[in-house]
Design an enzyme around this catalytic site. Structure first.
Site, PDB file in Angstrom:
ATOM      1  N   LYS A   1       1.226  -1.594  -0.546  1.00 49.43           N
ATOM      2  CA  LYS A   1       0.081  -0.066   0.026  1.00 49.43           C
ATOM      3  C   LYS A   1       1.373   1.405  -0.126  1.00 49.43           C
ATOM      4  O   LYS A   1       0.418   2.390  -0.620  1.00 49.43           O
ATOM      5  CB  LYS A   1      -0.929   0.249   1.374  1.00 49.43           C
ATOM      6  CG  LYS A   1      -2.291  -0.686   0.949  1.00 49.43           C
ATOM      7  CD  LYS A   1      -2.867  -0.947   2.269  1.00 49.43           C
ATOM      8  CE  LYS A   1      -4.069  -2.484   2.102  1.00 49.43           C
ATOM      9  NZ  LYS A   1      -4.210  -2.556   4.074  1.00 49.43           N
TER      10      LYS A   1
ATOM     11  N   GLN B   1      -4.726  -1.663   9.814  1.00 47.22           N
ATOM     12  CA  GLN B   1      -4.756  -3.459   8.881  1.00 47.22           C
ATOM     13  C   GLN B   1      -4.858  -4.519   9.528  1.00 47.22           C
ATOM     14  O   GLN B   1      -4.520  -4.736  10.999  1.00 47.22           O
ATOM     15  CB  GLN B   1      -3.408  -3.533   8.731  1.00 47.22           C
ATOM     16  CG  GLN B   1      -2.626  -4.689   7.737  1.00 47.22           C
ATOM     17  CD  GLN B   1      -3.469  -4.882   6.563  1.00 47.22           C
ATOM     18  OE1 GLN B   1      -3.143  -3.700   5.836  1.00 47.22           O
ATOM     19  NE2 GLN B   1      -3.970  -5.642   5.550  1.00 47.22           N
TER      20      GLN B   1
ATOM     21  N   ASP C   1     -10.898   2.601   4.604  1.00 45.67           N
ATOM     22  CA  ASP C   1     -10.500   1.062   4.130  1.00 45.67           C
ATOM     23  C   ASP C   1     -12.188   0.991   3.501  1.00 45.67           C
ATOM     24  O   ASP C   1     -13.185  -0.430   4.008  1.00 45.67           O
ATOM     25  CB  ASP C   1     -11.056   0.528   4.882  1.00 45.67           C
ATOM     26  CG  ASP C   1      -9.342  -0.093   4.946  1.00 45.67           C
ATOM     27  OD1 ASP C   1      -8.734  -0.877   4.256  1.00 45.67           O
ATOM     28  OD2 ASP C   1      -8.331  -0.509   5.831  1.00 45.67           O
TER      29      ASP C   1
END
Ligand code: NAD
Length: 283
Positions: A51, A95, A118
């Protein structure tokens, strides 16, 4: 059979994001993404690195907060709050998975929904369900983009989703319903998986089990989207679908690697740019 080429589409999207980033920078806005990673999980570290590299490629500033697995939950929340208040940060992601001692819901809910690129915050999950503006989780978003790129009909189609997680299967279900598809969603307790997949025009699989979907479970000419990421005994990446056999029966199939995976990163970048543009209009 046609391959659903996520690598090429993701590169196109990233090129476009790069142009948009340059335009924003001319207006003194450098899009910023903060990534929080807790613990030493190797796969998570790899995803975070990917990422971060993708951000570099398109000109998004990224900062990684690495925390030990024994960190106090409140410290993670405090870091998120700091990023919520930082005007140079447009997107915040934590994450997953988090270590078992940390309450994932509490952490996700600490993120300002306006920076939740997200799309895991209940506000954004609700927005998908209501089909209102919000951040769509990157993987399901990538699946729909990939299908649309190939002009695959969604309206009125029978879709079977295998895997009902909060981050993939369930939001994907809402996205298909928003496209007026008829959706079935299966999970570990589904009694006869084949009975559900066999009639579907589109089968999407996000489970994490090599070879779960075999050719006898797919009708001729169906579209198959393999979202699973596994490592086989030789350490090679592979999906949940028996690609060799299924690809001979279906009309379209996404490969692993090179299908949904690259799309996921591209859509995360797209969400971050969307947030940075709001900085311009809100600020
Ligand atoms: P998860 O473990 O949270 O959920 C798995 C789902 O599969 C659950 O709903 C479970 O009930 C269901 N399931 C388990 N065994 C089953 C079976 N035998 N039959 C039917 N359903 C079954 O996983 P997740 O986070 O949603 O990830 C699923 C897979 O997708 C993993 O392989 C993961 O690596 C991959 N993934 C890929 C991307 C990408 O970018 N391509 C992104 C996220 C996840």
């Amino acid at each position: 059979m046609i391959l659903l080429d996520g690598t090429t589409l993701a590169n196109e999207i990233k090129q476009n994001i790069k142009i948009q980033t340059e335009i924003l920078k001319k207006q003194d806005i450098t899009p910023g993404l903060a990534v929080i990673i807790v613990g030493d999980d190797i796969a998570s570290q790899t995803y975070v690195d990917m990422k971060s590299r993708a951000c570099d490629m398109v000109g998004i500033y990224s900062i990684i907060h690495k925390m030990p697995s024994n960190i106090n939950e409140q410290k993670i929340v405090d870091t998120i709050k700091m990023m919520n208040d930082n005007d140079n940060i447009d997107g915040i992601l934590v994450q997953l998975p988090l270590p078992a001692n940390i309450d994932e819901n509490k952490i996700i809910q600490a993120i300002n929904p306006q920076k939740d690129v997200d799309g895991f915050h209940p506000f954004n999950i609700g927005s998908i369900s209501l089909n209102t503006d919000g951040y769509i989780p990157a993987t399901p978003y990538g699946v729909i983009k990939l299908l649309k790129k190939y002009s695959i009909k969604l309206k009125g189609q029978n879709v079977c989703i295998v895997g009902a997680s909060n981050i993939v299967g369930k939001p994907l279900m809402s996205l298909f319903v928003n496209e007026y598809a008829t959706v079935e969603i299966c999970h570990i307790h589904t009694k006869d998986l084949k009975a559900h997949t066999i009639d579907a025009d589109i089968v999407c699989v996000a489970v994490g089990k090599i070879g779960l979907i075999t050719a006898d479970m797919i009708k001729d000419g169906a579209v198959v989207v393999d979202i699973g990421i596994n490592k086989d005994s030789d350490g090679r990446l592979t999906g949940d679908v028996d690609f060799e056999a299924v690809s001979k029966k279906c009309s379209y199939i996404s490969p692993v690697p090179g299908g949904v995976g690259p799309m996921t990163i591209a859509m995360l970048l797209e969400n971050t740019i969307k947030s940075a543009k709001k900085r311009k209009t809100d600020g």
